[in-house]
Design an enzyme around this catalytic site. Structure first.
Site, PDB file in Angstrom:
ATOM      1  N   LYS A 146      35.031  62.514  56.985  1.00 14.24           N
ATOM      2  CA  LYS A 146      35.936  63.115  56.000  1.00 14.24           C
ATOM      3  C   LYS A 146      36.197  62.141  54.852  1.00 14.24           C
ATOM      4  CE  LYS A 146      38.575  66.110  59.132  1.00 14.24           C
ATOM      5  NZ  LYS A 146      38.268  67.385  58.482  1.00 14.24           N
TER       6      LYS A 146
ATOM      7  N   ASP B 196      40.663  63.300  64.186  1.00 18.45           N
ATOM      8  CA  ASP B 196      39.454  63.929  63.671  1.00 18.45           C
ATOM      9  C   ASP B 196      39.008  63.201  62.405  1.00 18.45           C
ATOM     10  OD1 ASP B 196      37.378  65.520  62.886  1.00 18.45           O
ATOM     11  OD2 ASP B 196      38.615  67.260  62.346  1.00 18.45           O
TER      12      ASP B 196
ATOM     13  N   ASP C  58      45.575  66.767  64.656  1.00 21.51           N
ATOM     14  CA  ASP C  58      44.546  67.734  65.051  1.00 21.51           C
ATOM     15  C   ASP C  58      44.605  68.091  66.538  1.00 21.51           C
ATOM     16  OD1 ASP C  58      42.626  69.387  63.938  1.00 21.51           O
ATOM     17  OD2 ASP C  58      40.959  68.014  64.308  1.00 21.51           O
TER      18      ASP C  58
ATOM     19  N   ARG D 270      35.751  74.003  67.125  1.00 22.34           N
ATOM     20  CA  ARG D 270      35.131  75.180  67.734  1.00 22.34           C
ATOM     21  C   ARG D 270      34.207  74.769  68.877  1.00 22.34           C
ATOM     22  NH1 ARG D 270      32.646  76.817  62.055  1.00 22.34           N
ATOM     23  NH2 ARG D 270      34.503  75.677  61.417  1.00 22.34           N
TER      24      ARG D 270
ATOM     25  N   ASP E 151      31.942  67.670  61.649  1.00 25.21           N
ATOM     26  CA  ASP E 151      33.364  67.872  61.369  1.00 25.21           C
ATOM     27  C   ASP E 151      33.839  69.249  61.822  1.00 25.21           C
ATOM     28  OD1 ASP E 151      35.873  67.211  60.519  1.00 25.21           O
ATOM     29  OD2 ASP E 151      35.456  67.461  58.370  1.00 25.21           O
TER      30      ASP E 151
ATOM     31  N   GLU F 202      34.206  70.319  64.733  1.00 22.17           N
ATOM     32  CA  GLU F 202      34.218  69.923  66.147  1.00 22.17           C
ATOM     33  C   GLU F 202      35.168  70.763  66.990  1.00 22.17           C
ATOM     34  OE1 GLU F 202      36.134  68.669  63.964  1.00 22.17           O
ATOM     35  OE2 GLU F 202      38.053  68.584  65.004  1.00 22.17           O
TER      36      GLU F 202
ATOM     37  N   LYS G 165      43.424  73.139  71.163  1.00 23.63           N
ATOM     38  CA  LYS G 165      42.538  72.125  70.584  1.00 23.63           C
ATOM     39  C   LYS G 165      43.272  70.792  70.586  1.00 23.63           C
ATOM     40  CE  LYS G 165      40.417  70.605  66.204  1.00 23.63           C
ATOM     41  NZ  LYS G 165      39.982  70.965  64.835  1.00 23.63           N
TER      42      LYS G 165
HETATM   43  N1  BES Z   1      40.648  69.686  61.859  1.00 23.74           N
HETATM   44  C1  BES Z   1      39.866  70.234  60.822  1.00 23.74           C
HETATM   45  C2  BES Z   1      40.545  71.403  60.124  1.00 23.74           C
HETATM   46  C3  BES Z   1      41.748  71.087  59.287  1.00 23.74           C
HETATM   47  C4  BES Z   1      41.618  70.865  57.939  1.00 23.74           C
HETATM   48  C5  BES Z   1      43.010  71.066  59.835  1.00 23.74           C
HETATM   49  C6  BES Z   1      42.726  70.614  57.164  1.00 23.74           C
HETATM   50  C7  BES Z   1      44.117  70.800  59.059  1.00 23.74           C
HETATM   51  C8  BES Z   1      43.966  70.593  57.717  1.00 23.74           C
HETATM   52  C9  BES Z   1      38.544  70.761  61.370  1.00 23.74           C
HETATM   53  O1  BES Z   1      38.043  70.065  62.456  1.00 23.74           O
HETATM   54  C10 BES Z   1      37.566  70.636  60.281  1.00 23.74           C
HETATM   55  O2  BES Z   1      37.261  69.544  59.903  1.00 23.74           O
HETATM   56  N2  BES Z   1      37.064  71.762  59.794  1.00 23.74           N
HETATM   57  C11 BES Z   1      36.127  71.780  58.729  1.00 23.74           C
HETATM   58  C12 BES Z   1      35.086  72.810  59.048  1.00 23.74           C
HETATM   59  C13 BES Z   1      33.899  72.767  58.118  1.00 23.74           C
HETATM   60  C14 BES Z   1      33.121  71.511  58.346  1.00 23.74           C
HETATM   61  C15 BES Z   1      33.055  73.981  58.380  1.00 23.74           C
HETATM   62  C16 BES Z   1      36.896  72.135  57.460  1.00 23.74           C
HETATM   63  O3  BES Z   1      37.821  72.943  57.525  1.00 23.74           O
HETATM   64  O4  BES Z   1      36.573  71.572  56.434  1.00 23.74           O
HETATM   65 ZN    ZN Z   2      39.408  69.114  63.611  1.00 24.85          ZN
HETATM   66 MN    MN Z   3      36.856  68.419  61.867  1.00 26.46          MN
END
Ligand code: BES
Ligand code: ZN
Ligand code: MN
Length: 495
Positions: free
Chosen positions: A278, A271, A289, A352, A348, A350, A266
């Site tokens: 966020k 992000d 990220d 996956r 967010d 993204e 990834k």
């Molecule tokens: N890059 C983030 C995940 C992440 C969160 C990495 C904290 C490192 C630390 C990912 O793209 C994300 O935003 N995931 C969301 C998914 C949710 C919207 C279902 C998350 O984990 O909040």
């Molecule tokens: Zn991310």
């Molecule tokens: Mn994200």
């Protein structure tokens, strides 16, 4: 860095410093006892005064002990005898090397007691020493304009005591390559998002391929990505001024017909969350990220440097996730390269999306295994904290192989269940499925989503959201899970 081994004659060794261990019980470790008797009981006297407690992490530098070839001795705490296992050894070694880098010591011999051979054989002793040395010498490539502190003087490290020098030497060489790869990952991940863009990441992959003849690279630009029908990757990238890139790194270390291992990273260079923006606190950390992508690039470099007799393909989906007038919106439906449609309920989620297109791309290599590496979910951090990466997959043997590689490399992961019940949470009224499944079991529903694109492949997923970087005063990339991936490839190459 010059690495070597020692087997005996520690007292007369021609190095600047001996690194000796002390247990918390106030007891000298075996090698330290022999040095103590050569130098007239100087160490025992010091311990009797209570000047050094042997706690894990503590170090004490001594100078001019009589009777030694080395002008200094560095004591490092081994913790309690009862808890002395591989990780305690590693911790003691780590603290000692960190302390050394703050001195002018140019050469040292590591002479710590070792836990049982089963825990740390000569090969892994060498590997750990080289990896820990590389980590201790790492300095972030910062953009501070003041005067830089002097570079560490350390140039030569001897590991010991070893019984099988050749095994230890092999460990040192491999550990050195792994340490260099970790530093490649760390340098890339530590860069800010305005420098490390998708284009930059692709350029770095190109530069790496130029350094190794067995490594080839292909970079797909936006038009080529469109030709591959990677609708999910394009959807994530469309809100950014930075065009996406898809990188294919190809390491040919074995016969052409041999099925490759495919690593998928990834590479979200920043992000923001997109339209599902966020919260501000900690948002800067979303420059990390792309850690999965950096690990993939680094691991391919490592495979090439070690000339592993294996074929390995690295796929990097590089994109910036930004809000904007053209950005993808909640409710939008994208068509993935596999043909499946996805309702993007949260922009967010993204990672996956871009991985779905990359995992589909992996099929054309008829791989022996596919592993994706991603800072995928905050939910994984909630579940496992910062010590274990999450691992899931559709092939139990592959998952077990990764768990074992993590233990050996001291870069551990922990399995979460990936059973079919979770798929329920991804149901959509308007597309084949949604890209989010609610808060509950978030790390698992994310993997479940990826599983929709890996049917028929032997696939595992590493969620490194909690382990790829540190926050707070120690903010920065950790270089994980490159040691785990390298160990996995080394084992696959040997079988
Ligand atoms: N890059 C983030 C995940 C992440 C969160 C990495 C904290 C490192 C630390 C990912 O793209 C994300 O935003 N995931 C969301 C998914 C949710 C919207 C279902 C998350 O984990 O909040
Ligand atoms: Zn991310
Ligand atoms: Mn994200």
């Amino acid at each position: 860095m010059e690495f070597g081994v020692w087997s005996k004659g520690l007292a007369k060794l021609g190095v600047d410093c001996l690194i000796l261990g002390v247990f918390e019980e106030g007891e000298l470790s075996g090698e330290a006892r022999s040095i103590d008797s050569v130098s007239g009981g100087a160490l025992k006297k010091l311990l009797a005064r209570g000047d050094f407690g042997g706690r894990a992490g503590d170090t004490l530098l001594l100078a001019e002990l009589p009777g030694l070839g080395a002008s200094r001795v560095l004591l490092t705490g081994l913790g309690t005898k009862k808890q002395f296992r591989r990780r305690a050894w590693r911790r003691a070694c780590q603290s000692a090397l960190a302390a050394l880098t703050r001195t002018r010591i140019a050469s040292c011999a590591i002479a710590l007691d070792r836990p049982e051979a089963r825990e740390l054989d000569d090969y892994y002793l060498g590997r750990q020493v080289a990896e820990l040395t590389g980590a201790a010498l790492y300095r972030v490539n910062d953009l501070k304009t003041g005067k830089k502190p002097p570079a560490p003087a350390l140039k030569r490290v001897l590991a010991g005591p070893v019984r099988k020098p050749s095994a230890a030497q092999r460990g040192l060489a491999q550990g050195d390559a792994i340490a260099q790869a970790m530093n490649v990952q760390r340098d890339l991940a530590n860069l800010p998002g305005n420098i490390c863009t998708p284009t930059y990441l692709a350029e770095q992959a190109r530069a790496l391929a130029r350094r190794h003849t067995a490594l080839r690279v292909r970079v797909l630009d936006e038009a080529a990505i469109r030709r591959e029908k990677m609708g999910c990757l394009l959807a994530v990238g469309q809100g950014s001024q930075q065009p996406p890139r898809f990188v294919v790194l190809d390491y040919a270390g074995a016969a052409k017909g041999q099925a490759p291992v495919v690593l998928v990273g990834k590479g979200v260079t920043f992000d923001s969350g997109g339209i599902s923006l966020k919260d501000p606190p900690g948002m800067d950390e979303m420059k990390f990220d792309m850690s999965g992508a950096a690990a993939v690039i680094a691991t391919l470099g490592c495979a090439a440097q070690l000339r592993l007799p294996l074929n390995v393909v690295g796929l990097v989906a590089a994109v910036e996730n930004m809000p904007g007038g053209r950005a993808v919106k909640p409710g939008d439906i994208a068509t993935s390269a596999s043909g499946q449609t996805v309702e993007i309920l949260n922009t967010d989620a993204e990672g996956r999306l871009i991985l779905s297109d990359a995992l589909h791309y992996a099929r054309r290599f008829n791989p022996q295994a596919v592993i994706d590496i991603a800072t995928l979910t905050g939910a994984c951090v909630v579940a496992l904290g910062h010590h274990h990466a999450g691992v899931m997959g559709n092939d139990e043997r592959l998952v077990q192989e990764l768990l074992a590689a993590g233990v050996r490399a001291d870069d551990r992961c922990w399995q979460l269940p990936l059973t079919e019940e979770y798929a329920e949470q991804l149901k959509s009224n308007f597309a084949d499925f949604a890209n989010v499944g609610g808060r509950d079991g978030g790390a698992i529903t994310a993997a479940t989503f990826l599983g929709k694109f890996t049917q028929g492949l032997r696939w595992a997923h590493l969620d490194i959201a909690g382990t790829a970087y540190q926050s707070g005063a120690q903010k920065g990339s950790t270089g994980r899970p490159t040691p785990l991936l390298a160990d996995f490839l080394l084992r696959r190459a040997a079988r």
